[in-house]
Design an enzyme around this catalytic site. Sequence first.
Site, PDB file in Angstrom:
ATOM      1  N   SER A  36       0.809  -1.229   0.000  1.00  0.00           N
ATOM      2  CA  SER A  36       0.000   0.000   0.000  1.00  0.00           C
ATOM      3  C   SER A  36       0.841   1.277   0.000  1.00  0.00           C
ATOM      4  O   SER A  36       1.770   1.430   0.785  1.00  0.00           O
ATOM      5  CB  SER A  36      -0.927   0.012   1.219  1.00  0.00           C
ATOM      6  OG  SER A  36      -1.643   1.243   1.240  1.00  0.00           O
ATOM      7  N   THR A  79      -8.980  -1.488   1.942  1.00  0.00           N
ATOM      8  CA  THR A  79      -8.677  -2.020   0.619  1.00  0.00           C
ATOM      9  C   THR A  79      -9.052  -3.494   0.563  1.00  0.00           C
ATOM     10  O   THR A  79      -9.657  -4.032   1.504  1.00  0.00           O
ATOM     11  CB  THR A  79      -7.211  -1.713   0.225  1.00  0.00           C
ATOM     12  OG1 THR A  79      -7.030  -2.042  -1.144  1.00  0.00           O
ATOM     13  CG2 THR A  79      -6.211  -2.455   1.091  1.00  0.00           C
ATOM     14  N   LYS A 100     -13.733  -4.239   1.216  1.00  0.00           N
ATOM     15  CA  LYS A 100     -14.552  -3.076   0.878  1.00  0.00           C
ATOM     16  C   LYS A 100     -16.058  -3.337   1.043  1.00  0.00           C
ATOM     17  O   LYS A 100     -16.807  -2.437   1.407  1.00  0.00           O
ATOM     18  CB  LYS A 100     -14.258  -2.595  -0.548  1.00  0.00           C
ATOM     19  CG  LYS A 100     -12.857  -1.969  -0.694  1.00  0.00           C
ATOM     20  CD  LYS A 100     -12.659  -1.396  -2.080  1.00  0.00           C
ATOM     21  CE  LYS A 100     -11.252  -0.842  -2.238  1.00  0.00           C
ATOM     22  NZ  LYS A 100     -11.042  -0.167  -3.514  1.00  0.00           N
ATOM     23  N   ALA A 151     -16.780  -5.889 -14.798  1.00  0.00           N
ATOM     24  CA  ALA A 151     -17.993  -5.634 -14.016  1.00  0.00           C
ATOM     25  C   ALA A 151     -17.809  -6.147 -12.589  1.00  0.00           C
ATOM     26  O   ALA A 151     -18.765  -6.527 -11.922  1.00  0.00           O
ATOM     27  CB  ALA A 151     -19.200  -6.299 -14.676  1.00  0.00           C
ATOM     28  N   GLY A 152     -16.559  -6.148 -12.121  1.00  0.00           N
ATOM     29  CA  GLY A 152     -16.267  -6.562 -10.753  1.00  0.00           C
ATOM     30  C   GLY A 152     -16.232  -5.360  -9.828  1.00  0.00           C
ATOM     31  O   GLY A 152     -16.816  -4.305 -10.112  1.00  0.00           O
ATOM     32  N   ALA A 197     -13.844  -3.201  -9.057  1.00  0.00           N
ATOM     33  CA  ALA A 197     -13.223  -1.963  -9.546  1.00  0.00           C
ATOM     34  C   ALA A 197     -14.191  -1.185 -10.422  1.00  0.00           C
ATOM     35  O   ALA A 197     -14.314   0.046 -10.317  1.00  0.00           O
ATOM     36  CB  ALA A 197     -11.948  -2.299 -10.317  1.00  0.00           C
ATOM     37  N   THR A 206     -18.313 -12.118 -18.352  1.00  0.00           N
ATOM     38  CA  THR A 206     -19.546 -12.750 -17.888  1.00  0.00           C
ATOM     39  C   THR A 206     -20.655 -11.701 -17.985  1.00  0.00           C
ATOM     40  O   THR A 206     -20.733 -10.789 -17.142  1.00  0.00           O
ATOM     41  CB  THR A 206     -19.394 -13.213 -16.416  1.00  0.00           C
ATOM     42  OG1 THR A 206     -18.173 -13.948 -16.308  1.00  0.00           O
ATOM     43  CG2 THR A 206     -20.563 -14.051 -15.951  1.00  0.00           C
ATOM     44  N   TYR A 223      -1.910   0.374 -11.733  1.00  0.00           N
ATOM     45  CA  TYR A 223      -0.681   1.094 -12.025  1.00  0.00           C
ATOM     46  C   TYR A 223       0.478   0.109 -11.848  1.00  0.00           C
ATOM     47  O   TYR A 223       0.286  -1.010 -11.354  1.00  0.00           O
ATOM     48  CB  TYR A 223      -0.527   2.334 -11.127  1.00  0.00           C
ATOM     49  CG  TYR A 223      -0.470   2.020  -9.655  1.00  0.00           C
ATOM     50  CD1 TYR A 223      -1.636   1.947  -8.898  1.00  0.00           C
ATOM     51  CD2 TYR A 223       0.742   1.753  -9.029  1.00  0.00           C
ATOM     52  CE1 TYR A 223      -1.590   1.635  -7.559  1.00  0.00           C
ATOM     53  CE2 TYR A 223       0.793   1.439  -7.681  1.00  0.00           C
ATOM     54  CZ  TYR A 223      -0.387   1.383  -6.949  1.00  0.00           C
ATOM     55  OH  TYR A 223      -0.334   1.060  -5.623  1.00  0.00           O
ATOM     56  N   GLY A 231      -3.480   4.053 -13.415  1.00  0.00           N
ATOM     57  CA  GLY A 231      -4.355   4.389 -12.302  1.00  0.00           C
ATOM     58  C   GLY A 231      -3.669   5.115 -11.148  1.00  0.00           C
ATOM     59  O   GLY A 231      -4.258   5.279 -10.081  1.00  0.00           O
TER      60      GLY A 231
HETATM   61  P1  ATR Z   1     -11.753  -6.246  -9.018  1.00  0.00           P
HETATM   62  O1  ATR Z   1     -12.085  -5.917  -7.605  1.00  0.00           O
HETATM   63  O2  ATR Z   1     -10.314  -5.993  -9.401  1.00  0.00           O
HETATM   64  O3  ATR Z   1     -12.718  -5.618  -9.994  1.00  0.00           O
HETATM   65  P2  ATR Z   1     -13.156  -8.689  -9.388  1.00  0.00           P
HETATM   66  O4  ATR Z   1     -14.327  -8.167  -8.649  1.00  0.00           O
HETATM   67  O5  ATR Z   1     -12.727 -10.113  -9.167  1.00  0.00           O
HETATM   68  O6  ATR Z   1     -11.864  -7.824  -9.135  1.00  0.00           O
HETATM   69  O7  ATR Z   1     -13.451  -8.476 -10.960  1.00  0.00           O
HETATM   70  C1  ATR Z   1     -12.521  -8.828 -11.920  1.00  0.00           C
HETATM   71  C2  ATR Z   1     -13.038  -8.382 -13.287  1.00  0.00           C
HETATM   72  O8  ATR Z   1     -12.061  -8.683 -14.289  1.00  0.00           O
HETATM   73  C3  ATR Z   1     -14.315  -9.093 -13.726  1.00  0.00           C
HETATM   74  O9  ATR Z   1     -15.080  -8.216 -14.512  1.00  0.00           O
HETATM   75  C4  ATR Z   1     -13.756 -10.243 -14.553  1.00  0.00           C
HETATM   76  O10 ATR Z   1     -14.649 -10.783 -15.493  1.00  0.00           O
HETATM   77  P3  ATR Z   1     -15.723 -11.925 -15.060  1.00  0.00           P
HETATM   78  O11 ATR Z   1     -16.828 -11.206 -14.339  1.00  0.00           O
HETATM   79  O12 ATR Z   1     -16.125 -12.558 -16.293  1.00  0.00           O
HETATM   80  O13 ATR Z   1     -14.961 -12.863 -14.121  1.00  0.00           O
HETATM   81  C5  ATR Z   1     -12.644  -9.540 -15.262  1.00  0.00           C
HETATM   82  N1  ATR Z   1     -11.633 -10.469 -15.766  1.00  0.00           N
HETATM   83  C6  ATR Z   1     -10.778 -11.203 -15.036  1.00  0.00           C
HETATM   84  N2  ATR Z   1      -9.983 -11.939 -15.861  1.00  0.00           N
HETATM   85  C7  ATR Z   1     -10.355 -11.651 -17.135  1.00  0.00           C
HETATM   86  C8  ATR Z   1      -9.915 -12.077 -18.419  1.00  0.00           C
HETATM   87  N3  ATR Z   1      -8.906 -12.959 -18.548  1.00  0.00           N
HETATM   88  N4  ATR Z   1     -10.537 -11.576 -19.512  1.00  0.00           N
HETATM   89  C9  ATR Z   1     -11.531 -10.687 -19.371  1.00  0.00           C
HETATM   90  N5  ATR Z   1     -12.001 -10.229 -18.182  1.00  0.00           N
HETATM   91  C10 ATR Z   1     -11.418 -10.707 -17.083  1.00  0.00           C
END
Ligand code: ATR
Length: 281
Positions: free
Chosen positions: A14, A61, A65, A127-128, A130, A152, A223, A244
């Site tokens: 951090s 972090t 969260k 869509a996770g 971040a 997804t 970053y 970032g």
């Molecule tokens: P974060 O807190 O960093 O957003 P997260 O909630 O686990 O972590 O979300 C990770 C994101 O990266 C998701 O949107 C994931 O897609 P899925 O919802 O399909 O899992 C995306 N992601 C991770 N690996 C990926 C890859 N190889 N190609 C495309 N998207 C990816």
Amino acid sequence: MDSYCVFGHPIEHSKSPWIQTRFAELTGQTLKYEKTWVPLDGFSASVHAFRAAGGKGCNVTLPFKTEAAALATECSPRVALAQACNTLKFDGEHIYGENTDGLGLVTDLISNAGFALQGRRILLIGAGGASAGVLGPLLTQKPHCIWVANRTIDKAIQLVARHASLALAEGVDCQAFGLTHEAILSQSFDLVINASSSSLQQAALPVPASVLHANGLACDLMYGPAALGFLEWARAHGTEARDGLGMLVEQAAASFHLWRGVQPPTQEVLADLRALLNSSK
Ligand code: ATR
């Protein structure tokens, strides 16, 4: 001395203590800010112990969260939409929860990168957590559209549905797509934001270069080495690219302002932090 900290697991990486300590020096504020590792099942107990010992507030972090949002006794509208909280402010028994991630991104894009968002076409990849943290504040800048593309598609649909009222109120075309949808592949965007974690797994870039615009901007929310693949790819296709780090400093500044009521000089701190990271490569 007023005491703050950042809770995480892991936390060693951090930069928050460095940033917040610089803010305090530059604004003449007297405070202490430390990083605190907490076990995965110990977040709530650690926050309450810190507050009971006189702590004034904290950053939160990964992976806490969502738990932080549940712990707050009052949340900002941004926390409710993101379902995640990165800043807590303590006032007796009252715990206020804010999410400054999206505010930080918007400030970095507008103030540091000089990139106005109003009327722009934005592609948000991922869509996770971040992505959820930034979608609300991006919508409030009234871009023309924000299309959320995710591997997804169901997660993108859920995220967009949660923001439907805000998108309608702001007059923004906000839609969810799969990464390979024709609508995504057949056009370019003014701003392409990579909020996916694909680069962490050294996976291929999630979208083709056709989404990039020569006069546009590509931004990775990460970053350091994690962002390099995306930035190099965008630059190789003639698009300006931004990591970032500015968002990191600006989200920290928004937390500092919430706690102290003082706006720190972020551009100076961002330049210093970038120089520090470059020198330690
Ligand atoms: P974060 O807190 O960093 O957003 P997260 O909630 O686990 O972590 O979300 C990770 C994101 O990266 C998701 O949107 C994931 O897609 P899925 O919802 O399909 O899992 C995306 N992601 C991770 N690996 C990926 C890859 N190889 N190609 C495309 N998207 C990816």
